[in-house]
Design a protein around this motif. Sequence first.
Motif, PDB file in Angstrom:
ATOM      1  N   PHE A 169       0.837  -1.198   0.000  1.00 57.37           N
ATOM      2  CA  PHE A 169       0.000   0.000   0.000  1.00 57.37           C
ATOM      3  C   PHE A 169       0.871   1.247   0.000  1.00 57.37           C
ATOM      4  CE2 PHE A 169      -2.188  -3.382   2.290  1.00 57.37           C
ATOM      5  CZ  PHE A 169      -3.362  -3.481   1.553  1.00 57.37           C
ATOM      6  N   PHE A 170       0.284   2.381  -0.420  1.00 54.09           N
ATOM      7  CA  PHE A 170       0.998   3.646  -0.313  1.00 54.09           C
ATOM      8  C   PHE A 170       0.045   4.766   0.080  1.00 54.09           C
ATOM      9  CE2 PHE A 170      -0.385   3.758  -4.753  1.00 54.09           C
ATOM     10  CZ  PHE A 170      -0.706   5.089  -4.984  1.00 54.09           C
ATOM     11  N   THR A 171       0.608   5.759   0.753  1.00 54.47           N
ATOM     12  CA  THR A 171      -0.150   6.949   1.130  1.00 54.47           C
ATOM     13  C   THR A 171      -0.095   7.931  -0.026  1.00 54.47           C
ATOM     14  OG1 THR A 171       0.424   6.651   3.462  1.00 54.47           O
ATOM     15  CG2 THR A 171      -0.323   8.839   2.773  1.00 54.47           C
ATOM     16  N   PRO A 172      -1.244   8.419  -0.508  1.00 51.19           N
ATOM     17  CA  PRO A 172      -1.243   9.335  -1.651  1.00 51.19           C
ATOM     18  C   PRO A 172      -0.519  10.632  -1.336  1.00 51.19           C
ATOM     19  CG  PRO A 172      -3.404   9.265  -0.634  1.00 51.19           C
ATOM     20  CD  PRO A 172      -2.602   8.172  -0.005  1.00 51.19           C
ATOM     21  N   GLY A 173       0.233  11.119  -2.320  1.00 49.69           N
ATOM     22  CA  GLY A 173       0.929  12.385  -2.190  1.00 49.69           C
ATOM     23  C   GLY A 173       0.310  13.433  -3.093  1.00 49.69           C
ATOM     24  N   SER A 174       1.073  14.477  -3.356  1.00 43.76           N
ATOM     25  CA  SER A 174       0.554  15.590  -4.149  1.00 43.76           C
ATOM     26  C   SER A 174       0.304  15.203  -5.607  1.00 43.76           C
ATOM     27  CB  SER A 174       1.541  16.762  -4.102  1.00 43.76           C
ATOM     28  OG  SER A 174       2.818  16.356  -4.578  1.00 43.76           O
ATOM     29  N   ASN A 175       0.923  14.105  -6.071  1.00 44.45           N
ATOM     30  CA  ASN A 175       0.733  13.665  -7.454  1.00 44.45           C
ATOM     31  C   ASN A 175      -0.453  12.709  -7.621  1.00 44.45           C
ATOM     32  OD1 ASN A 175       3.049  15.053  -8.279  1.00 44.45           O
ATOM     33  ND2 ASN A 175       4.369  13.318  -7.833  1.00 44.45           N
ATOM     34  N   THR A 176      -1.140  12.394  -6.528  1.00 43.27           N
ATOM     35  CA  THR A 176      -2.173  11.365  -6.564  1.00 43.27           C
ATOM     36  C   THR A 176      -3.571  11.951  -6.462  1.00 43.27           C
ATOM     37  OG1 THR A 176      -0.619   9.910  -5.414  1.00 43.27           O
ATOM     38  CG2 THR A 176      -2.906   9.165  -5.572  1.00 43.27           C
ATOM     39  N   ILE A 177      -4.456  11.510  -7.347  1.00 41.21           N
ATOM     40  CA  ILE A 177      -5.877  11.856  -7.290  1.00 41.21           C
ATOM     41  C   ILE A 177      -6.637  10.587  -6.928  1.00 41.21           C
ATOM     42  CG2 ILE A 177      -7.891  12.638  -8.586  1.00 41.21           C
ATOM     43  CD1 ILE A 177      -6.025  14.249 -10.348  1.00 41.21           C
ATOM     44  N   VAL A 178      -7.424  10.678  -5.866  1.00 37.55           N
ATOM     45  CA  VAL A 178      -8.163   9.522  -5.368  1.00 37.55           C
ATOM     46  C   VAL A 178      -9.624   9.648  -5.786  1.00 37.55           C
ATOM     47  CG1 VAL A 178      -8.911   8.296  -3.292  1.00 37.55           C
ATOM     48  CG2 VAL A 178      -6.608   9.271  -3.415  1.00 37.55           C
ATOM     49  N   LYS A 179     -10.137   8.607  -6.466  1.00 31.33           N
ATOM     50  CA  LYS A 179     -11.517   8.634  -6.950  1.00 31.33           C
ATOM     51  C   LYS A 179     -12.225   7.322  -6.591  1.00 31.33           C
ATOM     52  CE  LYS A 179     -10.869  11.714 -10.937  1.00 31.33           C
ATOM     53  NZ  LYS A 179     -11.149  11.860 -12.395  1.00 31.33           N
ATOM     54  N   ARG A 180     -13.338   7.448  -5.876  1.00 36.91           N
ATOM     55  CA  ARG A 180     -14.186   6.288  -5.659  1.00 36.91           C
ATOM     56  C   ARG A 180     -14.871   5.937  -6.967  1.00 36.91           C
ATOM     57  NH1 ARG A 180     -14.846   4.961  -0.300  1.00 36.91           N
ATOM     58  NH2 ARG A 180     -16.718   3.748  -0.763  1.00 36.91           N
ATOM     59  N   ASN A 181     -15.456   4.751  -7.029  1.00 32.33           N
ATOM     60  CA  ASN A 181     -16.061   4.269  -8.266  1.00 32.33           C
ATOM     61  C   ASN A 181     -17.017   5.281  -8.868  1.00 32.33           C
ATOM     62  OD1 ASN A 181     -14.720   1.854  -8.316  1.00 32.33           O
ATOM     63  ND2 ASN A 181     -16.394   0.664  -7.435  1.00 32.33           N
ATOM     64  N   ALA A 182     -16.947   5.425 -10.194  1.00 30.86           N
ATOM     65  CA  ALA A 182     -17.867   6.288 -10.909  1.00 30.86           C
ATOM     66  C   ALA A 182     -19.260   5.677 -10.834  1.00 30.86           C
ATOM     67  CB  ALA A 182     -17.436   6.432 -12.370  1.00 30.86           C
ATOM     68  N   GLY A 183     -20.256   6.491 -10.497  1.00 30.13           N
ATOM     69  CA  GLY A 183     -21.607   5.959 -10.373  1.00 30.13           C
ATOM     70  C   GLY A 183     -21.716   5.081  -9.138  1.00 30.13           C
ATOM     71  N   GLU A 184     -22.649   4.167  -9.175  1.00 34.33           N
ATOM     72  CA  GLU A 184     -22.868   3.272  -8.049  1.00 34.33           C
ATOM     73  C   GLU A 184     -21.808   2.180  -8.039  1.00 34.33           C
ATOM     74  OE1 GLU A 184     -24.907   2.392  -4.599  1.00 34.33           O
ATOM     75  OE2 GLU A 184     -25.248   4.026  -6.007  1.00 34.33           O
ATOM     76  N   ALA A 185     -21.204   1.940  -6.870  1.00 36.78           N
ATOM     77  CA  ALA A 185     -20.203   0.886  -6.751  1.00 36.78           C
ATOM     78  C   ALA A 185     -20.851  -0.462  -7.048  1.00 36.78           C
ATOM     79  CB  ALA A 185     -19.602   0.884  -5.356  1.00 36.78           C
ATOM     80  N   THR A 186     -20.099  -1.313  -7.739  1.00 38.66           N
ATOM     81  CA  THR A 186     -20.595  -2.653  -8.023  1.00 38.66           C
ATOM     82  C   THR A 186     -20.623  -3.463  -6.730  1.00 38.66           C
ATOM     83  OG1 THR A 186     -19.645  -2.575 -10.227  1.00 38.66           O
ATOM     84  CG2 THR A 186     -20.239  -4.751  -9.369  1.00 38.66           C
ATOM     85  N   PRO A 187     -21.811  -3.874  -6.247  1.00 36.98           N
ATOM     86  CA  PRO A 187     -21.854  -4.608  -4.982  1.00 36.98           C
ATOM     87  C   PRO A 187     -21.345  -6.024  -5.147  1.00 36.98           C
ATOM     88  CG  PRO A 187     -24.040  -4.517  -5.949  1.00 36.98           C
ATOM     89  CD  PRO A 187     -23.135  -3.702  -6.844  1.00 36.98           C
ATOM     90  N   GLY A 188     -20.608  -6.496  -4.169  1.00 35.97           N
ATOM     91  CA  GLY A 188     -20.169  -7.880  -4.197  1.00 35.97           C
ATOM     92  C   GLY A 188     -21.162  -8.735  -3.435  1.00 35.97           C
TER      93      GLY A 188
END
Length: 217
Positions: free
Chosen positions: A56-75
Motif C-alpha cells: 500500500f501507499f499513502t497518496p501524495g501531491s501527485n495522486t488523485i483519489v476517486k471512488r467508483n464512478a456511479g454506483e459501486a458494483t456490490p459484491g
Amino acid sequence: MKRINFHLEKRGFATVAAGAALAATLTATMTSGVSYANSGTPQGLPPGAVSADGKFFTPGSNTIVKRNAGEATPGKLSTESLATVNPGPAGTAESYWLKNARRTGQSCGTGLLAQTSGNGKTTLVLTVEKSVAATVTKEIGVDYKAISAGMGWSVTNSYTVKNETRYEVPAGKWGSVQAFPLYDVYRADVYRLFGSDTGKDVYAYKPVGVCFNSWNQ
C-alpha cells in the motif's frame, strides 16, 4: 478531492489476496503517446509513502483519489460469509469470531492496474474498469468465513473498480499516469468463540475505486 484517514499498514503481517478475479475489461486512451499496463512500483511518491510490506501507499501531491464512478458494483456475500460460525470439534484449533468491525479509512494499493504516457504538449486520458480481489491482513489465524461474517461483506470476493482521469502534459515534458486500486479499510477485534478478547486485530481491504498517480519530467 477530499482525502480521509488513509491507512498505511507497517506491521509486516502476512497479507493474503483472497478470491479469484472476475472477468473484467481494462481500457486506456490518450491523445498521443503510448498506452500500456504492467507491474511496478508507483513513481512520484514522497519518501516513506510505501508501506513496509510494499502492498500500500499513502497518496501524495501527485495522486488523485476517486471512488467508483456511479454506483459501486456490490459484491454478493459468498457462502462462507452467510454461514454460521461454530466451535471447532474437540481437539482442533481454537475458533474465533470478530467484534467491533469498523471502517477506519482508505488505502491505495501498489498493484498497478494500468498506465499511459506520452510527450507533451498532450492530454493523457486513462480509463479503468477492472476486477480487484479483496485483501485480508490478520495477526491471528481467523477463518475467512468468520472474517466475512464479522465484516458484513465477503473478503473472498473480487470487486469492480471503475473511473477515469485526464492529465495535461506541458510542452517539452514527458508525462505519465498510473492507476492503482483504492481500498476501504476495515478493522475488527478478534475474540475467542464464547471467550475473551485476544488482543489481536484483523484488517480487510475492500476495492472501491482508483488512485491515479500523475507526473511529468
